[in-house]
Enzyme design. Structure first.
Site, PDB file in Angstrom:
ATOM      1  N   GLY A   1       0.844  -1.030   0.137  1.00  0.00           N
ATOM      2  CA  GLY A   1       0.008   0.032  -0.179  1.00  0.00           C
ATOM      3  C   GLY A   1       1.063   1.265  -0.043  1.00  0.00           C
ATOM      4  O   GLY A   1       2.118   1.273   0.007  1.00  0.00           O
ATOM      5  N   ASP A   2       0.246   2.494  -0.045  1.00  0.00           N
ATOM      6  CA  ASP A   2       0.762   3.502  -0.025  1.00  0.00           C
ATOM      7  C   ASP A   2       1.995   4.044  -1.237  1.00  0.00           C
ATOM      8  O   ASP A   2       2.810   4.642  -1.056  1.00  0.00           O
ATOM      9  CB  ASP A   2       1.624   3.989   1.239  1.00  0.00           C
TER      10      ASP A   2
ATOM     11  N   GLY B   1      -2.855   7.327  -5.867  1.00  0.00           N
ATOM     12  CA  GLY B   1      -3.881   8.450  -6.162  1.00  0.00           C
ATOM     13  C   GLY B   1      -3.228   9.374  -7.297  1.00  0.00           C
ATOM     14  O   GLY B   1      -3.889   9.905  -8.089  1.00  0.00           O
TER      15      GLY B   1
ATOM     16  N   HIS C   1      -5.630   8.415  -0.361  1.00  0.00           N
ATOM     17  CA  HIS C   1      -4.928   8.776  -1.594  1.00  0.00           C
ATOM     18  C   HIS C   1      -4.470  10.320  -1.302  1.00  0.00           C
ATOM     19  O   HIS C   1      -5.381  11.033  -0.858  1.00  0.00           O
ATOM     20  CB  HIS C   1      -5.728   8.753  -2.785  1.00  0.00           C
TER      21      HIS C   1
ATOM     22  N   ARG D   1       5.667   5.445   8.453  1.00  0.00           N
ATOM     23  CA  ARG D   1       5.846   4.003   7.633  1.00  0.00           C
ATOM     24  C   ARG D   1       7.128   3.698   7.945  1.00  0.00           C
ATOM     25  O   ARG D   1       8.329   4.312   8.059  1.00  0.00           O
ATOM     26  CB  ARG D   1       5.679   4.384   6.236  1.00  0.00           C
TER      27      ARG D   1
ATOM     28  N   SER E   1       7.546   8.523 -11.581  1.00  0.00           N
ATOM     29  CA  SER E   1       7.429   9.945 -10.909  1.00  0.00           C
ATOM     30  C   SER E   1       8.514  10.412 -10.163  1.00  0.00           C
ATOM     31  O   SER E   1       9.001   9.684  -9.522  1.00  0.00           O
ATOM     32  CB  SER E   1       6.112   9.666  -9.805  1.00  0.00           C
TER      33      SER E   1
END
Length: 411
Positions: A11-12, A16, A40, A296, A400
């Site tokens: 996850g994360d 989004g 998100h 995290r 990204s």
């Protein structure tokens, strides 16, 4: 045809941003599982938006946004998200088959977490799915008929009577829950529709549908690091079950991964870095939960897990997120296998206990932040990307290089 965006770590991963970046090309954007335990974060025109239930297409006025049947919905939290946007009429649709998270579910979640220590968000997600599987839940469609809702509530009150004290529900729970629905249901009801029929019809008409998942593959209830998992199926296969679209409708499966690894909560994490380097990744990557703000756990990219996730989801392409977080690091590690009791493992096991990472080290690079063309990346960064592609066997089509929507390399 439909395309799926799925997280292929814990996850994360940055789903989004990807959905926000490509949503303009779609007629529908659909959230297909999970609840408001997910989040998100999207940066749009310099403004940060944190979405927990709303599909990421809400920032594009031409997109129809659907919360489909396998999502569990906190109507209170959804009302708050709806209030932050304008002109959602005929742009937001909630499946009448989706289940409602009750305040009781959150109480039960917190109670169980004390003994299980899974690391849940304690927002009632798991207990809501429990009631769904026990065929005793309340669905969004029940909110449209006062008589049916009353029947469902009475059945709920009877079922939880033995547990009221244990879950600290209070003497006025029945009155409070009825008031809860009176307050929030009228704001939600206009958006409740038969979204299954909507999506089937849209697909038959050739409209473009984007299906976005929550959490990540390694948190899947069946295929993840059980018991340290979420309570839903997080793979691309869940997109079909939740929406009613058959597998033939799926075209591209876009797997989202960071250039390193993170995990929230408890559970095995072979490539976790507990040295100051892990702290550096957390600080530079702003690795704090969108929903819980929990820090995290951070570590190096795990190719054993990544290959496993790509295979499970049938990924046809990858998006590599947060490459810029690795800027300025002299030596970058990648986990290429595990060692367990003297044995080398290259396949992802059902239990990661005693698995230690086997690393391959790459030379770092100075700067990738803000780069928008592959040729403008430094050679060492390009080598890192090529290695991931070769090992995983799936092409990286998007990279990204900052949280900003425009700082993206398309390949």
């Amino acid at each position: 045809m439909a395309d799926v965006v799925v997280g292929i770590q814990w996850g994360d991963e940055g789903k989004g941003k990807i959905v926000d970046r490509i949503a303009k090309d779609y007629d529908f954007v659909v959230r297909y599982q999970g609840g408001h335990n997910a989040g998100h974060t999207i940066v749009h025109k310099g403004v940060k938006h944190s979405l927990h239930l709303m599909p990421s297409g809400v920032l594009y006025p031409q997109c129809k946004n659907i919360i489909s049947s396998a999502v569990v919905v906190s109507i209170k939290d959804l009302c708050e998200e709806i209030s932050a946007f304008e002109d959602l009429e005929n742009r937001l649709f909630i499946s009448d088959r989706a289940h409602v998270i009750l305040p009781y579910h959150a109480k039960k979640d917190a109670f169980k977490e004390k003994s299980q220590n899974i690391g849940t968000t304690k927002k009632g997600i798991g207990p809501c799915y429990e009631d769904k599987m026990a065929r005793s839940g309340i669905r969004m469609g029940d909110l449209l008929d006062d008589k049916i809702l009353e029947e469902r509530l009475n059945a709920h009150f009877k079922a939880i009577e033995p547990f009221k004290e244990a879950y600290d529900l209070g003497e006025n729970y029945e009155k409070d829950l009825r008031e809860y629905f009176k307050t929030h249901a009228p704001k939600i009801c206009p958006f409740i529709k038969d979204t299954t029929s909507m999506l089937i019809e849209a697909n038959q008409k050739g409209e473009k549908i984007l299906l976005e998942g929550a959490q990540g593959t390694l948190l899947d209830i069946d295929l993840g690091t059980y018991p340290f998992v979420t309570s839903s199926n997080t793979t691309s296969a869940s997109a079909c079950v939740s929406t009613g679209l058959n597998p033939k409708a799926i075209n591209e499966v876009i797997g989202i991964t960071k250039a390193y690894s993170t995990r929230v909560g408890n559970g095995p994490f072979p490539s976790e870095d507990t040295t100051p380097m892990g702290d550096h990744l957390r600080t530079k990557g702003a690795e704090f939960g969108t929903t819980t703000k929990r820090p995290r756990r951070c570590g190096w990219l795990d190719l054993v897990a990544l290959k496993y996730a790509c295979t499970l989801n049938g990924c046809t392409q990858l998006a590599l997120m947060k490459l810029d977080v690795l800027d300025g690091i002299d030596a970058i590690k990648v986990c290429v296998a595990y060692e367990r009791k003297g044995e080398r493992l290259e396949a992802f096991p059902s239990d990661l206990k005693d698995c230690a990472p086997i690393y391959q080290t790459f030379k770092g690079w100075e700067k990738s932040a803000g780069v928008r063309k592959l040729d403008d990346l430094e050679p060492n960064a390009r080598e890192y990307i090529r290695f991931i592609e070769k090992e995983v066997g799936v092409k990286i089509r998007l990279i990204s290089t900052s949280p900003e929507r425009e700082d993206t390399i398309f390949l």
